[in-house]
Design an enzyme around this catalytic site. Structure first.
Site, PDB file in Angstrom:
ATOM      1  N   HIS A 163      46.597  39.823  40.009  1.00 28.72           N
ATOM      2  CA  HIS A 163      45.963  39.105  41.121  1.00 28.72           C
ATOM      3  C   HIS A 163      46.592  39.633  42.402  1.00 28.72           C
ATOM      4  O   HIS A 163      47.764  39.988  42.417  1.00 28.72           O
ATOM      5  CB  HIS A 163      46.257  37.602  41.023  1.00 28.72           C
ATOM      6  CG  HIS A 163      45.668  36.949  39.809  1.00 28.72           C
ATOM      7  ND1 HIS A 163      44.368  36.538  39.749  1.00 28.72           N
ATOM      8  CD2 HIS A 163      46.225  36.644  38.613  1.00 28.72           C
ATOM      9  CE1 HIS A 163      44.138  35.987  38.563  1.00 28.72           C
ATOM     10  NE2 HIS A 163      45.240  36.043  37.850  1.00 28.72           N
ATOM     11  N   HIS A 181      37.273  31.923  32.832  1.00 24.10           N
ATOM     12  CA  HIS A 181      36.053  32.370  33.519  1.00 24.10           C
ATOM     13  C   HIS A 181      34.841  32.449  32.598  1.00 24.10           C
ATOM     14  O   HIS A 181      33.714  32.472  33.071  1.00 24.10           O
ATOM     15  CB  HIS A 181      36.278  33.738  34.170  1.00 24.10           C
ATOM     16  CG  HIS A 181      37.351  33.707  35.205  1.00 24.10           C
ATOM     17  ND1 HIS A 181      37.088  33.576  36.543  1.00 24.10           N
ATOM     18  CD2 HIS A 181      38.698  33.725  35.082  1.00 24.10           C
ATOM     19  CE1 HIS A 181      38.244  33.527  37.217  1.00 24.10           C
ATOM     20  NE2 HIS A 181      39.228  33.614  36.348  1.00 24.10           N
TER      21      HIS A 181
HETATM   22 ZN    ZN Z   1      41.352  33.489  36.301  1.00 24.89          ZN
HETATM   23 ZN    ZN Z   2      41.516  36.541  34.898  1.00 28.40          ZN
END
Ligand code: ZN
Ligand code: ZN
Length: 776
Positions: free
Chosen positions: A411, A78
């Site tokens: 996540h 990211h």
């Molecule tokens: Zn990621």
């Molecule tokens: Zn991440």
């Protein structure tokens, strides 16, 4: 703008363009465009590739047009191409990230530069280094920070950071452009873990949701059973004399796993040979970042904060875990647990240990993070017989060790993702950060979940675009106008309760500095009128009253009309001055050649000397200028409600002063004036009107009314019934929203909701009483 017009809404298009992270995990980079504004979200690299090949498709977009770049968190997929974007492309926008992200980012990327330059010396050209330490240092200073829950406005792009619960400092961004709201989740987790809170649901709704889809439709096992599995697997491996390799990304999940292991080791000392089985963390970087984790303990969950409060020590300094600077320090004599980065076993310490340990079947490789397609971590989960050596690709190393995966990747799983998507309630959902298959399955699952809304106004559209394939969405230009200034008081007064929020209206075509008269009826039937000011740059739409316009929009070039009227007067200026004094009280005297006012100050006289022709110049109520030279009076003022009214009054006085009976009276009283002009004598007849009690009263009322009409024109009205003189005669004045009533019989103000107006009426009544009193 009429309410009918607000029904015909024009359409404007929103564009999403993925440069990376669309139908893949890695090199996250998304472009949003709306109303001429461009926002870029994240600038990652792909962990499975190296050099330029790891970058998002930056060549496919003109980066010089980006206004703002928001970095969701410090993970390489990211953030790692940010120095490249800032130093080696045409990008000129502003970059924002949260404080902890910036703190860790610096350590992380300097480590990344080192690791990749080692890699490049082996397999890549030197030129393929994405950026240097210098690039990193130079770009670092230009990165701005944003606090969680605070909103920053960059030329009409408003964005707010919310906790994403993924790693320390990870943020979701809600971006608002011209009222259209987009929520970008970044990587996010809805699970409360050992150190972070779960992701927040922003308080205000979003039109578009850009959401990660890493786990697609998979569901996580409950946290408790995953932790149990993890500790049991590790325990049984070290009991049989094996070594455990936990490849981890240096920061984030590593700290979470360490919290679990440290606690387990503290609770089960005997079973683990009372300190005979060491836990190592081979990451200099993680050691360096411990202070960052301590600094931001306040951003973590209650649990970790309590630990910190109670022990007054850094909860990230572990009793049972020691840090290793490098592998040379490590003496590999017996069972041990080793946490090492990078997490995907592409190179570095974790890869070296893997190659060393994988031939022994007593050993265990335990994958806890998310493994990107094309990386060694993903490959080894297929239980291959051999793995290629990183230093010598010709050599294949036999793999006999046990390989397990227990996901602690922060996540969301399907259930959590769906729940969150439903809570956000956006009608447009764009999936990112997921491999094609899980992403495709998630899309189908979402569509079937929302199938009952299909064809309705609330239909949910789900998109899973590929990189460089744009998603275009049409939005009707519904805008919210903010009422400011007097209008707010006005509406609050009318509604009598704080019901005013904002007024929905539409004005797509309103250009900057365009003023539209708007009359909009709200639900309660209250009419709000004012001027709608649209600022195209910031997309602010304000409803202001005319009188407030210049206060709230000083940047607006308002046209000021200067008016001038000249009339011939037939009376002396002393008389006019006296009348004006009666009406307006104190006035500023600018020129007074004949010293009739007795007020001229030396300083003023000094800089404004007249032509010596008996000039008189007065400033009345601030901005209305009256100049009299001989028998010519010139009145000058800037157009405006207040000035116009004052000018009207002055004009009325000028026109009537030589015919007003009171003039005679005034002149006859002022015996020091020995020069009576003809005009005064001419109109002396006014004071000799009909006699008789009733008649006298009616005459008086008529005189007062006449004076009022002179002053207020059509705004003044009264009704006189000459036959019935018993009731008091009431005159009414209505100027805009201001009302007053005058008891003409008793010569007093009966009612008045404005103090300035009351003052004016009272001075008129004083003049009137002079006027109707018998002559001396
Ligand atoms: Zn990621
Ligand atoms: Zn991440």
């Amino acid at each position: 703008m009429s309410s009918e017009q607000s029904q015909s809404l024009s359409k404007t298009s929103f564009k999403f363009f993925g440069l990376g992270g669309s139908n893949e995990v890695g090199r996250s980079c998304h472009i949003l465009q709306y109303k001429g504004k461009t926002v870029m979200l994240d600038a990652g690299i792909h962990p499975a590739h190296q050099g330029l090949a790891s970058l998002p498709y930056y060549d496919e977009f003109d980066l010089s047009t980006v206004d703002v770049l928001l970095i969701s968190h410090f993970h390489l997929d990211h953030a790692a191409s940010l120095p490249y974007v800032m130093q080696r492309t045409k990008f000129r926008g502003r970059v924002f990230m949260t404080h902890p992200t910036k703190a860790i980012y610096r350590w992380l990327l300097s480590d990344f530069v080192k690791v990749t330059s080692i890699g490049s010396s082996r397999s890549l050209d030197k030129d393929e280094n994405l950026y240097s330490d210098e690039d990193l240092a130079e770009s670092f200073d230009r990165i701005e920070t944003i606090d969680f829950h605070s909103t920053i406005d960059v030329n009409g792009i408003k964005f707010t950071a919310f906790h994403a619960g993924h790693v320390l400092g990870a943020a979701m961004f809600q971006v608002e452009i011209a009222g259209l709201k987009t929520l970008f989740t970044g990587d996010y987790s809805r699970e409360i873990d050992r150190h972070l809170n779960s992701a927040e649901v922003p308080p205000s709704s979003s039109d578009i949701l850009i959401v990660e889809s890493t786990f697609g439709t998979a569901t996580h096992e409950p946290r408790v059973s995953r932790e149990k599995k993890l500790t049991q697997l590790i325990h049984s491996t070290v009991l049989r004399g094996g070594r455990v390799l936990l490849p981890l990304f240096a920061l984030g999940r590593a700290q979470e796993i360490m919290l679990i292991l440290d606690e387990f080791w503290s609770k089960h000392p005997e079973e683990l040979g009372n300190g005979q089985v060491p836990i190592f963390y081979a990451s200099n970087l993680a050691r360096k970042c411990m202070s960052v984790f301590q600094t931001y303990v306040n951003m973590m969950n209650d649990d970790i904060r309590k630990k910190f409060r109670d022990s007054q020590s850094n909860p990230f300094i572990f009793k049972n875990i020691s840090y290793l600077k490098n592998l040379e320090e490590f003496q590999d004599f017996g069972p041990s647990v080793m946490l090492a980065s990078p997490g995907m076993l592409q190179n570095g310490i974790s890869r070296d240990l893997l190659e060393k340990w994988c031939p022994d079947d007593k050993n265990l490789v335990l994958i806890t993070g998310y493994s990107v397609e094309g990386t060694m971590a993903k490959y080894i989960m297929l239980d291959p017989d051999t793995i290629p050596s990183i230093n010598n690709p010709e050599v294949n190393i036999p793999r006999r060790c046990q390989v397990e995966e227990i996901s602690f990747a922060a996540h969301v799983d399907f259930r959590e993702n769906l729940d969150f998507i439903e809570k956000i309630g956006a009608k447009n959902v764009i999936l990112v950060h997921g491999e094609s298959n899980p992403m495709g399955r998630l899309k189908s699952a979402l569509l079937s979940n929302f199938s009952s809304l299909k064809g309705t106004e609330d239909e949910v559209h789900v998109f899973n675009p590929r990189n460089c394939v744009a998603v275009e969405l049409e939005f009707s230009g519904i805008k919210v106008a903010r009422a400011i200034g007097n209008i707010v008081d006005e509406v609050f007064g009318t509604l009598n309760q704080g019901k005013l929020g904002s007024i929905n209206t539409s004005s797509d075509d309103a250009k900057r500095e365009d003023l539209l008269d708007i009359k909009k009826e709200n639900d309660e039937g209250t009419i709000v009128s004012g001027i709608l000011v649209s600022d195209e740059k910031n997309f602010d739409l304000n409803l202001v009253s005319l009188s407030d316009l210049r206060d709230y929009h000083m940047d607006l070039s308002t046209t000021v009309l200067r008016e001038r009227q000249t009339i011939h007067i037939g009376c002396k200026k002393e008389l006019i001055y006296w009348h004006l004094c009666q009406m307006f009280g104190d006035m500023e005297v600018i020129i007074d050649d004949d010293e009739i006012t007795g007020k001229i100050q030396e300083s003023k006289a000094a800089h404004k000397t007249s032509t010596n022709v008996g000039e008189l110049e007065l400033k009345i109520m601030g901005d209305v200028k009256l100049n009299i030279i001989k028998n010519v009076a010139t009145l000058e003022w800037s157009q405006g409600i207040m000035n116009d009214t004052v000018a009207d009054s002055v004009m009325a006085i000028l026109l009537s002063v030589d015919s007003a009976p009171v003039s005679v009276k005034m002149s006859s009283k002022s015996c020091n004036h020995d020069h009576h002009t003809n005009s005064e004598d001419d109109h002396a007849e006014h004071i000799h009107e009909p006699i008789g009690a009733d008649h006298d009263d009616i005459w008086k009322i008529k005189q007062v009314a006449r004076l009022c009409t002179e002053q207020f024109g059509d705004c003044f009205s009264y009704k006189l019934d000459e036959k019935d003189t018993t009731a008091d005669i009431i005159g009414n004045i209505t100027i805009g929203k201001t009302k007053a009533s005058i008891n003409l019989s008793q010569m007093k103000v009966a009612e008045c909701d404005s103090n300035p107006l009351r003052g004016r009426i009272e001075s008129i009544l004083t003049i009137a009483s002079d006027l109707i009193a018998p002559l001396c």
